[in-house]
Design a protein around this motif. Structure first.
Motif, PDB file in Angstrom:
ATOM      1  N   TYR A 171      10.410  33.835  41.445  1.00  0.00           N
ATOM      2  CA  TYR A 171       9.149  34.582  41.473  1.00  0.00           C
ATOM      3  C   TYR A 171       8.025  33.644  41.020  1.00  0.00           C
ATOM      4  CZ  TYR A 171       9.884  34.697  36.431  1.00  0.00           C
ATOM      5  OH  TYR A 171      10.089  34.332  35.120  1.00  0.00           O
ATOM      6  N   ASN A 172       6.879  33.804  41.604  1.00  0.00           N
ATOM      7  CA  ASN A 172       5.702  32.997  41.226  1.00  0.00           C
ATOM      8  C   ASN A 172       6.023  31.505  41.139  1.00  0.00           C
ATOM      9  OD1 ASN A 172       4.293  35.403  41.039  1.00  0.00           O
ATOM     10  ND2 ASN A 172       4.410  35.516  38.805  1.00  0.00           N
ATOM     11  N   ASN A 173       6.846  31.010  42.081  1.00  0.00           N
ATOM     12  CA  ASN A 173       7.266  29.596  42.118  1.00  0.00           C
ATOM     13  C   ASN A 173       8.096  29.184  40.905  1.00  0.00           C
ATOM     14  OD1 ASN A 173       5.944  28.999  44.619  1.00  0.00           O
ATOM     15  ND2 ASN A 173       3.993  28.902  43.516  1.00  0.00           N
ATOM     16  N   CYS A 244       5.291  41.136  38.834  1.00  0.00           N
ATOM     17  CA  CYS A 244       4.853  40.320  39.962  1.00  0.00           C
ATOM     18  C   CYS A 244       4.954  41.182  41.221  1.00  0.00           C
ATOM     19  CB  CYS A 244       5.695  39.045  40.100  1.00  0.00           C
ATOM     20  SG  CYS A 244       7.469  39.319  40.240  1.00  0.00           S
ATOM     21  N   ASP A 245       4.479  40.658  42.342  1.00  0.00           N
ATOM     22  CA  ASP A 245       4.502  41.464  43.566  1.00  0.00           C
ATOM     23  C   ASP A 245       5.632  41.072  44.515  1.00  0.00           C
ATOM     24  OD1 ASP A 245       3.586  39.041  44.510  1.00  0.00           O
ATOM     25  OD2 ASP A 245       1.718  39.817  45.353  1.00  0.00           O
TER      26      ASP A 245
END
Length: 285
Positions: A171-173, A244-245
């Motif tokens: 998630y989120n890199n 997060c999305d």
């Protein structure tokens, strides 16, 4: 407002029996459909969209609500719900009454809001879904002949021998490995019956709450379940919540539940949120 009721006659403990007398007593400009098999609610909801019906009311549990949702995402037809299932997490999150007649009366005073919806490998959900222990329980619960909260709790206590599993999350890199009893994907706050896995979850914030229940001594599990029942799960030191999305999860066991319904996914799983993609009916009081 034209309303379509979609009633699941076998949902939960049978609270929906006789509901038509309350609908007729308190509302007008509606039609009523009963489901007979899996998939009926999806089809009937899509037909409602094509006929420009203003709202579809799912009369059943979270599973019935989820089927209706699949026909309504990104449409102009709003989703409403009358809680008649075993858990009713989505209905209680948005403020629906537990008493069926009171819930029907609430539909006379509602507003339409636009909320986020989500998918797991492209399959929609809107409330709470997950992988691990909660999916394991959802799968076993489906086969029970007697439903309801008491039997759900008995099942959980019987299955406390469940072992934590390893997952890779991205998630989120950020890529990590976690050992967890479960990872819940919470758009809404609760499984049902006020058992809140992510009490701060918001249907309109553009974020999913990924609730990771990390491995910990088994003797502490009843105390964690008490925190869930009290709406304090997020305060447990064994819980990590990632907002997060989008998240990708890889693991050895790909059994999920989506709004309480078991679902066997392919590896990896991509969970994604779609902001402001579903209209819903919210009671004003």
């Amino acid at each position: 407002m034209k309303i379509r009721f979609i009633i699941n006659p076998i949902s939960g403990t049978g609270k929906q029996k006789g509901i038509e007398k309350y609908i007729t007593k308190h509302l007008d400009n509606f039609d009523v459909f009963y489901t007979q098999k899996s998939g009926d609610a999806v089809r009937i909801s899509k037909e409602a969209v094509n006929k420009n019906i203003d709202a579809v009311i799912a009369v059943g549990g979270d599973g019935t609500m989820n089927e209706c949702l699949k026909g309504l995402v990104k449409s102009n037809t709003a989703l409403g719900v009358i809680p008649c299932g075993s858990g009713n997490g989505f209905a209680y999150h948005i403020g629906m009454e537990r008493n069926i007649e009171k819930a029907v009366k609430q539909l006379k005073n509602t507003r339409i809001e636009v909320i986020d919806s989500c998918t797991a490998n492209g399959v929609p959900f809107v409330n709470v879904s997950g992988i691990g222990f909660d999916a394991h329980i959802a799968n076993l619960f489906l086969s029970l002949t007697k439903r309801g909260l008491a039997n759900y709790v008995k099942l959980i206590l019987r299955e406390l021998r469940y072992k934590a599993k390893e997952y890779s999350i991205n998630y989120n890199n950020i890529e990590r490995k976690v050992t967890a009893y479960m990872i819940a994907f919470a758009n809404g706050s609760q499984y049902g019956n006020d058992a809140k896995i992510s009490p701060m979850a918001d249907l309109q914030d553009g974020l999913l709450d990924f609730v990771i229940l990390k491995e910990f001594p088994k003797w502490k599990i009843p105390f964690f379940l008490l925190k869930v029942a009290m709406g304090k799960a997020h305060l447990s030191k064994h819980v990590e919540i990632i907002q997060c999305d989008k998240m990708t999860i890889t693991g050895e066991d790909m059994l999920l539940h989506l709004d309480g319904e078991p679902f066997k996914a392919s590896n990896p799983i991509e969970i994604a949120l779609f902001p402001k993609s579903l209209k819903i009916l919210i009671p004003n009081g």
